[in-house]
Scaffold this motif. Structure first.
Motif, PDB file in Angstrom:
ATOM      1  N   SER A  19      40.037  21.573  42.673  1.00  0.00           N
ATOM      2  CA  SER A  19      38.854  21.797  41.843  1.00  0.00           C
ATOM      3  C   SER A  19      37.605  21.777  42.699  1.00  0.00           C
ATOM      4  O   SER A  19      37.602  21.245  43.803  1.00  0.00           O
ATOM      5  CB  SER A  19      38.737  20.706  40.772  1.00  0.00           C
ATOM      6  N   MET A  20      36.533  22.329  42.137  1.00  0.00           N
ATOM      7  CA  MET A  20      35.218  22.264  42.774  1.00  0.00           C
ATOM      8  C   MET A  20      34.210  21.859  41.712  1.00  0.00           C
ATOM      9  O   MET A  20      34.219  22.400  40.611  1.00  0.00           O
ATOM     10  CB  MET A  20      34.837  23.604  43.378  1.00  0.00           C
ATOM     11  N   ASP A  21      33.363  20.896  42.041  1.00  0.00           N
ATOM     12  CA  ASP A  21      32.307  20.450  41.144  1.00  0.00           C
ATOM     13  C   ASP A  21      31.037  20.209  41.939  1.00  0.00           C
ATOM     14  O   ASP A  21      31.084  19.915  43.138  1.00  0.00           O
ATOM     15  CB  ASP A  21      32.714  19.150  40.426  1.00  0.00           C
ATOM     16  N   THR A  22      29.914  20.294  41.255  1.00  0.00           N
ATOM     17  CA  THR A  22      28.623  20.056  41.891  1.00  0.00           C
ATOM     18  C   THR A  22      28.356  18.562  41.977  1.00  0.00           C
ATOM     19  O   THR A  22      28.538  17.831  40.994  1.00  0.00           O
ATOM     20  CB  THR A  22      27.494  20.739  41.092  1.00  0.00           C
ATOM     21  N   ILE A  23      27.924  18.117  43.134  1.00  0.00           N
ATOM     22  CA  ILE A  23      27.589  16.712  43.345  1.00  0.00           C
ATOM     23  C   ILE A  23      26.296  16.417  42.595  1.00  0.00           C
ATOM     24  O   ILE A  23      25.344  17.195  42.639  1.00  0.00           O
ATOM     25  CB  ILE A  23      27.431  16.406  44.851  1.00  0.00           C
ATOM     26  N   THR A  24      26.245  15.284  41.888  1.00  0.00           N
ATOM     27  CA  THR A  24      25.082  14.889  41.106  1.00  0.00           C
ATOM     28  C   THR A  24      23.822  14.870  41.961  1.00  0.00           C
ATOM     29  O   THR A  24      23.842  14.383  43.093  1.00  0.00           O
ATOM     30  CB  THR A  24      25.315  13.498  40.478  1.00  0.00           C
TER      31      THR A  24
END
Length: 155
Positions: free
Chosen positions: A52-57
């Motif tokens: 998966s890929m998610d944006t870092i806060t």
């Protein structure tokens, strides 16, 4: 010669730091059972990895991470829903992850977590899932774990 010594010392310090990240104190069977949401003996039936890929806060950066879903055939339930025949345990790229091997039996002390399984995304929430880590008593089930299995049955 001084440069070699400095590199050696820095290498020792760096390796010691990473080794200490997963050091755990001894926790007894009863205390671990009490602190877990689901405790069982099971056989790893399937292993699936999801990337998966998610944006870092608070950042424009993204984190690519691996989530491993271990499907267990439940052989004995010590705490939790005794009607379940199988269950998924989620692992990820976090410190002290337990890595299970397909076809082997384990005693698993699992708990619910709702944080994404990557060290840069632990502040982000998601749907609850069961997981475990090395500081629990989760281990391969062998002849030598008979005493622990007995205590789990009677408590």
């Amino acid at each position: 010669m001084k440069l070699v010594f400095k590199i050696f010392v820095i290498g020792i310090l760096l390796s010691t730091n990473s080794a200490m990240a997963c050091s755990c104190g001894h926790v007894g069977i009863y205390k671990n059972r009490k602190g877990s949401d689901f405790v069982f003996k099971g056989k790893v039936a399937e292993i699936n990895e999801i990337i998966s890929m998610d944006t870092i806060t608070d950042s424009d950066q993204t984190a690519r991470y691996r989530r491993t879903i271990y499907t267990f055939e439940i052989l004995q339930t010590y705490k939790g829903d005794k009607k379940l025949e199988s269950i998924n345990i989620v692992g990820g790229e976090i410190d002290c992850e337990v890595v299970f091997k397909n076809g082997l039996n384990y005693i698993v002390y699992a708990y619910y977590d709702d944080k994404k399984p990557h060290y840069k995304l632990r502040d982000q929430l998601e749907k609850k899932y069961l997981t475990t880590h090395m500081c629990d008593r989760t281990k391969k089930s062998t002849f030598w774990t008979f005493w622990e299995r007995f205590l789990l049955r009677v408590t």
